[in-house]
Motif scaffolding. Structure first.
Motif, PDB file in Angstrom:
ATOM      1  N   VAL A  25      12.726 -46.502   5.724  1.00 28.83           N
ATOM      2  CA  VAL A  25      14.138 -46.382   5.203  1.00 28.83           C
ATOM      3  C   VAL A  25      15.096 -46.382   6.254  1.00 28.83           C
ATOM      4  O   VAL A  25      16.131 -47.273   6.172  1.00 28.83           O
ATOM      5  N   TRP A  26      14.566 -45.964   7.489  1.00 31.02           N
ATOM      6  CA  TRP A  26      15.212 -46.055   8.883  1.00 31.02           C
ATOM      7  C   TRP A  26      15.693 -47.679   8.959  1.00 31.02           C
ATOM      8  O   TRP A  26      16.907 -48.013   9.411  1.00 31.02           O
ATOM      9  N   LEU A  39      20.679 -37.578   7.045  1.00 30.62           N
ATOM     10  CA  LEU A  39      19.536 -38.079   6.443  1.00 30.62           C
ATOM     11  C   LEU A  39      18.585 -39.259   7.199  1.00 30.62           C
ATOM     12  O   LEU A  39      17.636 -39.201   7.163  1.00 30.62           O
ATOM     13  N   SER A  43       3.535 -41.238   3.955  1.00 33.45           N
ATOM     14  CA  SER A  43       4.015 -40.225   4.990  1.00 33.45           C
ATOM     15  C   SER A  43       4.046 -40.954   6.268  1.00 33.45           C
ATOM     16  O   SER A  43       4.978 -40.647   6.990  1.00 33.45           O
ATOM     17  N   LEU A  68       7.015 -44.511   5.148  1.00 34.49           N
ATOM     18  CA  LEU A  68       8.224 -44.595   4.610  1.00 34.49           C
ATOM     19  C   LEU A  68       9.475 -44.299   5.316  1.00 34.49           C
ATOM     20  O   LEU A  68      10.506 -44.764   5.414  1.00 34.49           O
ATOM     21  N   PRO A  69       9.297 -43.228   6.117  1.00 30.20           N
ATOM     22  CA  PRO A  69      10.353 -42.704   6.851  1.00 30.20           C
ATOM     23  C   PRO A  69      11.174 -43.901   7.849  1.00 30.20           C
ATOM     24  O   PRO A  69      12.054 -44.253   7.818  1.00 30.20           O
ATOM     25  N   ARG A 107      18.134 -49.113   6.328  1.00 25.09           N
ATOM     26  CA  ARG A 107      19.367 -48.913   6.539  1.00 25.09           C
ATOM     27  C   ARG A 107      20.036 -49.562   7.633  1.00 25.09           C
ATOM     28  O   ARG A 107      21.035 -50.312   7.434  1.00 25.09           O
ATOM     29  N   LEU A 164      18.707 -39.725  10.255  1.00 29.06           N
ATOM     30  CA  LEU A 164      18.174 -38.955  11.278  1.00 29.06           C
ATOM     31  C   LEU A 164      16.790 -38.060  11.002  1.00 29.06           C
ATOM     32  O   LEU A 164      15.765 -38.301  11.727  1.00 29.06           O
ATOM     33  N   PHE A 165      17.005 -37.593   9.807  1.00 24.43           N
ATOM     34  CA  PHE A 165      16.137 -36.884   9.246  1.00 24.43           C
ATOM     35  C   PHE A 165      14.754 -37.708   9.002  1.00 24.43           C
ATOM     36  O   PHE A 165      13.604 -37.657   9.416  1.00 24.43           O
ATOM     37  N   MET A 166      14.893 -38.940   8.518  1.00 21.50           N
ATOM     38  CA  MET A 166      13.929 -39.952   8.493  1.00 21.50           C
ATOM     39  C   MET A 166      13.248 -40.395   9.718  1.00 21.50           C
ATOM     40  O   MET A 166      12.025 -40.515   9.674  1.00 21.50           O
ATOM     41  N   LEU A 167      14.106 -40.522  10.525  1.00 22.60           N
ATOM     42  CA  LEU A 167      13.618 -41.025  11.989  1.00 22.60           C
ATOM     43  C   LEU A 167      12.602 -39.834  12.505  1.00 22.60           C
ATOM     44  O   LEU A 167      11.348 -40.045  13.120  1.00 22.60           O
ATOM     45  N   TYR A 168      13.299 -38.537  12.375  1.00 22.93           N
ATOM     46  CA  TYR A 168      12.284 -37.452  12.951  1.00 22.93           C
ATOM     47  C   TYR A 168      10.876 -37.686  12.245  1.00 22.93           C
ATOM     48  O   TYR A 168       9.965 -37.302  12.694  1.00 22.93           O
ATOM     49  N   GLY A 169      11.105 -37.917  10.840  1.00 23.07           N
ATOM     50  CA  GLY A 169       9.685 -37.900   9.845  1.00 23.07           C
ATOM     51  C   GLY A 169       8.918 -38.866  10.500  1.00 23.07           C
ATOM     52  O   GLY A 169       7.550 -38.885  10.360  1.00 23.07           O
ATOM     53  N   MET A 195       8.021 -39.542  13.740  1.00 24.47           N
ATOM     54  CA  MET A 195       7.591 -39.021  15.097  1.00 24.47           C
ATOM     55  C   MET A 195       6.519 -37.839  14.976  1.00 24.47           C
ATOM     56  O   MET A 195       6.086 -37.747  15.879  1.00 24.47           O
TER      57      MET A 195
END
Lengths: 314, 299
Positions: free
Chosen positions: B177-178, B129, B170, B173-174, B181, B131-136, B138
């Protein structure tokens, strides 16, 4: 004597004890990440898929109005490649990215090394050098546009007094200089952030390593090359990828100074996609360009993540 | 004697370990070069900011005088008065303020809970999750711009401030969260366990023990969101059409005229737009710097 509890407290107790054991304890981490996941799926993943798909559909104001969009295969890409401006914008993007990344990393590293010293007054210089990073982007760009003014701009006056130019020059209005003039603003704005990242990395280099190197008689440059740079290489690479992403996505500088002009001389792929989308309202073509940019950025992001993982493994 | 001691210059100097990380030159020359370079970098960085302020306090005839004076001859606040008398500017500022506060509150609430859960608990997806956020983070905004436009148009939310809130989430937020964490993973969770042993519920332990320790991180994330929302231009300029819904950056860019631009008023607006950010920054400098350096790099 029994302690009396109000129904509200009772409810609160039940509510919190629900997650103490058993199934409640297992699902509650999921409940906590749920809002974030929902929002990211809704406002990032879904639009992303939509954006990539629309590169293969004929999306224009007309088809949006009627709701009937046709699958057109690679037609949007063909039309983009047939546009001579696309070639120019690709070349400009390359120049823009290379100049920005090289200059920001070079200057950022130099400043970080310079500011990583315990000498009197360093706090003053550090705060001053961070100013470009703090000033809002739109404000900074408009200020630079004013400084570049062809008839009364201070940039012209200073260059004239320094003997670099003979007469005032329309930096943003000349096809030969517009891209470079915007690049200088972008370097000015972006360098402090690189400096911050590298300064943070330098501060993590153990003092003992530096001292040991000095004792062995390593000279300045050799110490820099053999001791300091290897220590911060991961941060340096991360800074490089971040700068790359930020530069590709830097819209404000170009849009608010030249709008890509004159004669597309400062057009980059981002501004070109924007023009396709919101001047011509050919959203399909805009999506085609955006998708190509996206692929480039995904490659950069993958490198970025690999580097972070390599570092966490250290 | 008492007085003399008060007026004595403080001689206490904390001995700082000296580490020289660049060239090793003979001492006086090296020192001179260091300071000379620092001054050049300082002037280069601060000059445009100085020029904005210097322009904003000049009269109209001095602004358009050639050659321009480096230092204003006569100081006037007419540009600020012109700017602030109109209702427009206040409208823009209010719009920016409403938008900034809403986006900040929503992002902090969502990212605190998610960041905490990701750092604290092992569950399915607790590795993927983030990592998914970090991709979000980019994704190029230009790729999201078109779907957002289509969606907002469909919902009838084009040209509205609340339509901008999901759009801004959009892009904030990603990373929030990153970063969150990252901050939560530095909190020693043994303290939470200790509190739970002492009879705290999960919620009490989180609220009374963990949250206070994560406060610097939360402040950093909130500030990051505030600054970026306050400054955002691309989405606002694409989705806001009517004049009275403009935000400050949009209002400023609107002052650029087709043929002539009142640079004095524009620069005054720039100073006022930049002021809250500068104030926030100089109060929170240490948090932000460690937040960016620590959070972004270390994760």
């Amino acid at each position: 004597m029994m302690k009396r509890t109000s129904p509200r407290q009772e409810l609160k107790k039940t509510w919190s004890s629900m997650f103490e054991t058993g199934r409640g304890a297992r699902i509650y981490p999921y409940l906590m990440v749920l809002p974030a996941v929902l929002v990211v799926v809704g406002v990032v993943v879904y639009p992303l898929v939509y954006g990539i798909l629309s590169a293969f559909y004929d999306v224009t104001l007309r088809t949006l109005g009627s709701g009937k969009m046709n699958f057109v295969g690679l037609r949007n890409f063909e039309r983009v490649f047939a546009d001579p401006v696309f070639l120019q914008a690709s070349w400009n993007t390359l120049v823009w990215v290379v100049l920005n990344v090289v200059a920001q990393l070079g200057l950022g590293l130099a400043l970080a090394l310079l500011l990583h010293r315990a000498i009197p007054g360093i706090g003053f210089f550090r705060s001053g050098i961070l100013v470009p990073w703090v000033v809002p982007s739109v404000v900074a760009v408009l200020t630079w546009r004013w400084m570049y003014d062809p008839s009364v701009g201070i940039a012209n006056e200073l260059l004239l007094r320094l003997g670099i130019i003979d007469d005032y020059h329309p930096w943003l209005g000349d096809t030969a200089t517009s891209l470079y003039a915007v690049t200088i603003e972008s370097i000015w704005k972006g360098t402090p952030f690189v400096m911050l990242l590298l300064l943070a990395a330098l501060q993590l280099v153990p003092r003992s390593i530096l001292e040991a190197a000095s004792m062995d008689g390593a000279s300045g440059w050799r110490k820099l090359w053999h001791v300091i740079l290897p220590q911060i290489r991961v941060s340096f690479a991360i800074a490089a990828v971040l700068t790359f992403i930020l530069t590709v996505n830097n819209f404000n500088a170009i849009w608010l100074m030249t709008e890509g002009g004159p004669l597309n001389s400062s057009e980059i792929l981002f501004t070109l996609a924007y023009k396709y989308g919101f001047k011509r309202f050919d959203l399909g073509m805009a999506s085609a360009v955006a998708t190509m940019l996206f692929v480039g950025l995904v490659i950069a992001t993958t490198i970025y993540l690999k580097l972070i993982q390599a570092r966490e493994g250290d | 004697m008492q007085i003399a001691s008060i007026h004595e210059r403080p001689t206490k100097r904390v001995a700082m370990p000296r580490i020289r990380s660049g060239l090793s030159l003979p001492k006086p020359l090296g020192k001179f070069l260091t300071y000379a370079t620092l001054w050049v970098a300082f002037v280069w960085s601060v000059f445009p900011f100085y020029w904005m302020i210097a322009t904003s306090i000049r009269g109209k005839d001095e602004i358009f005088q050639r050659p321009p004076n480096l230092v204003p001859h006569a100081i006037t606040f007419q540009n600020y008065i012109d700017l602030l008398v109109g209702a427009q500017f206040w409208r823009f500022a209010l719009n920016s303020l409403i938008l900034t506060i809403s986006v900040t509150i929503i992002s902090v609430l969502i990212s605190v809970t998610a960041g905490y859960a990701m750092a604290r608990h092992r569950f399915k997806g607790s590795v993927m999750l983030p990592l998914f956020m970090l991709y979000g983070q980019m994704f190029p905004p230009v790729l999201l711009l078109i779907p957002f436009y289509v969606q907002l148009r469909y919902l009838g939310w084009l040209d509205s401030l609340y339509g901008l809130i999901p759009v801004y989430l959009s892009y904030m937020l990603p990373l929030c969260v990153w970063l969150m964490r990252g901050f939560f993973s530095q909190v020693p969770f043994s303290l939470e366990d200790a509190a739970r042993m002492d009879g705290c519920t999960r919620w009490q332990a989180f609220w009374k023990v963990i949250l206070p320790m994560a406060r610097p991180g939360i402040v950093a994330v909130a500030t990051w969101v505030m600054i970026h929302t306050w400054n955002e231009f691309l989405y606002a300029s694409t989705f806001i059409l009517s004049e009275k819904k403009r935000t400050l950056p949009l209002g400023l860019s609107g002052l650029i005229g087709q043929y002539t631009t009142d640079w004095g008023v524009l620069m005054a607006g720039g100073v006022i737009t930049a002021a809250p950010i500068l104030i926030v920054f100089f109060f929170l400098q240490r948090h932000l710097v460690s937040g960016v350096g620590g959070g972004a790099v270390k994760g």
